[in-house]
Scaffold this active site. Structure first.
Site, short mmCIF file in Angstrom:
data_model
loop_
_atom_site.label_atom_id
_atom_site.label_comp_id
_atom_site.label_asym_id
_atom_site.label_seq_id
_atom_site.Cartn_x
_atom_site.Cartn_y
_atom_site.Cartn_z
N CYS A 179 -5.15 0.51 3.61
CA CYS A 179 -5.19 -0.91 3.97
C CYS A 179 -6.57 -1.51 3.76
O CYS A 179 -6.70 -2.66 3.36
CB CYS A 179 -4.75 -1.09 5.42
SG CYS A 179 -5.76 -0.18 6.62
N ASN A 192 -0.94 -9.36 4.79
CA ASN A 192 -0.83 -7.92 5.02
C ASN A 192 -0.62 -7.21 3.68
O ASN A 192 -0.48 -7.85 2.64
CB ASN A 192 0.33 -7.63 5.99
CG ASN A 192 0.17 -6.31 6.70
OD1 ASN A 192 -0.69 -5.49 6.38
ND2 ASN A 192 1.01 -6.07 7.70
N GLN A 246 0.80 -1.22 0.00
CA GLN A 246 0.00 0.00 0.00
C GLN A 246 0.83 1.27 0.00
O GLN A 246 0.31 2.35 -0.30
CB GLN A 246 -0.94 0.01 1.21
CG GLN A 246 -0.23 0.21 2.55
CD GLN A 246 -1.16 0.07 3.73
OE1 GLN A 246 -1.61 -1.03 4.06
NE2 GLN A 246 -1.48 1.18 4.38
N HIS A 302 -6.30 -1.26 11.38
CA HIS A 302 -5.63 -1.78 10.19
C HIS A 302 -6.46 -2.90 9.57
O HIS A 302 -6.85 -3.85 10.26
CB HIS A 302 -4.24 -2.30 10.58
CG HIS A 302 -3.37 -2.64 9.42
ND1 HIS A 302 -3.19 -1.80 8.34
CD2 HIS A 302 -2.60 -3.74 9.17
CE1 HIS A 302 -2.35 -2.36 7.48
NE2 HIS A 302 -1.99 -3.55 7.95
#
Length: 331
Positions: free
Chosen positions: A141, A296, A135, A276
């Protein structure tokens, strides 16, 4: 005997020299130079001293944490020159809001917890997960979490994996409530795609900045609804992840997250202040410790090739992972 004594004396001297090096400024400088070279870091002269100071503090933190023999290990990475408050501000972006009014308003009912789920699941192995993305310094996110679960839902249904555009969500889903690089919500992203469709990553590439919304002429992936998993239910989360990748929110505001490297993450200080958005792509067990496999959006050079294993807990779950999870339903 004399030769053996000399050899032992030599080893002691070498060991002492290494210990001295590790505690000296030269040791930090050597590692900082390697860090700058590896990650192509360049600083203005007035910023160099500050970044070096932060790097030393982060090195010490990693060393001290790893001495504790925890269930996970830390390691230096590309974020080594950033204090945690700066890192957190630039690399998260989930906007935790009271969202009861939108939870499952488009979603079909589902009797969670009634299926006999597999003992372990990993959607990477069945071609339902795209490569790890990055990102950058944009609080997007939520967009990466949303595309991940939409990519997964479509792949599970059609056996075809298509990489979707996070940038389109950043630029175009503001009317649903998202704020681009200033944060957003996965359910808002699903609502946008239900109404407007979504293009591919190739057609609408990621730029890590807010842009003017561009018209998308083709939307290969269709989403008809989404389901919000039961609040604070580990069992229902398992059932959801057994069906496909699930968008989840976690609290990532602990320094250990910044430098996570491997193992099963379990940190008592990690609470439920969700900040997140990530993607649960499976679950497994190691010994007696159950854990989630989480993708992630900080690049493949963070964590375990871009992933983190998070210990499974009842209730809100570790870092609040059971609190606000959801997944889309492919049309």
């Amino acid at each position: 005997m004399k030769a053996l004594a000399l050899l032992l004396f030599g080893l002691v001297v070498v060991s002492a020299a290494v210990e001295h090096l590790h505690s000296s400024e030269e040791y930090y400088r050597h590692n900082f130079a390697s860090f700058m070279s590896k990650y192509n870091k360049k600083y203005a002269q007035d910023d160099l001293v500050y970044r070096f100071k932060v790097f030393k503090q982060n090195m010490d933190f990693i060393t001290e944490q790893n001495k504790k023999n925890l269930s996970y290990t830390l390691g230096m990475n590309k974020f080594g020159d950033m204090p945690f408050n700066e890192f957190h501000a630039k690399y998260t972006g989930y906007n935790q809001v009271k969202r009861d009014y939108i939870r499952s308003k488009n979603g079909p009912t589902h009797a969670f917890g009634t299926e006999a789920n597999p003992k372990s699941v990993d959607w990477r192995k069945t071609g339902a997960v795209t490569p790890v993305k990055d990102q950058g310094q944009c609080g997007s996110c939520w967009a990466f979490s949303a595309t991940g679960s939409m990519e997964g839902a479509y792949a599970v249904k059609t056996k075809t994996l298509v990489s979707l555009s996070e940038q389109q969500l950043v630029d175009c889903s503001t009317s649903q409530g998202n704020e681009g690089c200033n944060g957003g919500l996965m359910d808002y992203a699903f609502e946008y795609v239900i109404a407007s469709g979504i293009g591919t990553e190739a057609a609408y590439p990621y730029k890590a900045v807010d842009q003017k919304c561009k018209k998308v002429t083709a939307s290969p992936v269709k989403i008809k609804s989404y389901v919000d998993v039961t609040h604070n239910s580990d069992a229902d989360m398992e059932t959801a992840v057994a069906k496909g990748p699930v968008s989840v929110a976690i609290e990532a505001d602990q320094p250990a997250f910044q430098f996570y490297k491997s193992g099963i993450f379990s940190d008592p200080s990690c609470g439920t202040a969700l900040d997140h958005g990530v993607l649960a792509v499976g679950y497994d067990v190691k010994g007696s410790q159950k854990y989630w496999i989480v993708k992630n959006s900080w690049g493949s050079d963070w964590g375990d090739t871009g992933y983190i294993s998070i210990v499974r807990q009842t209730g809100a779950g570790e870092c609040g992972i059971n609190m606000e999870s959801s997944y889309p339903v492919a049309a």
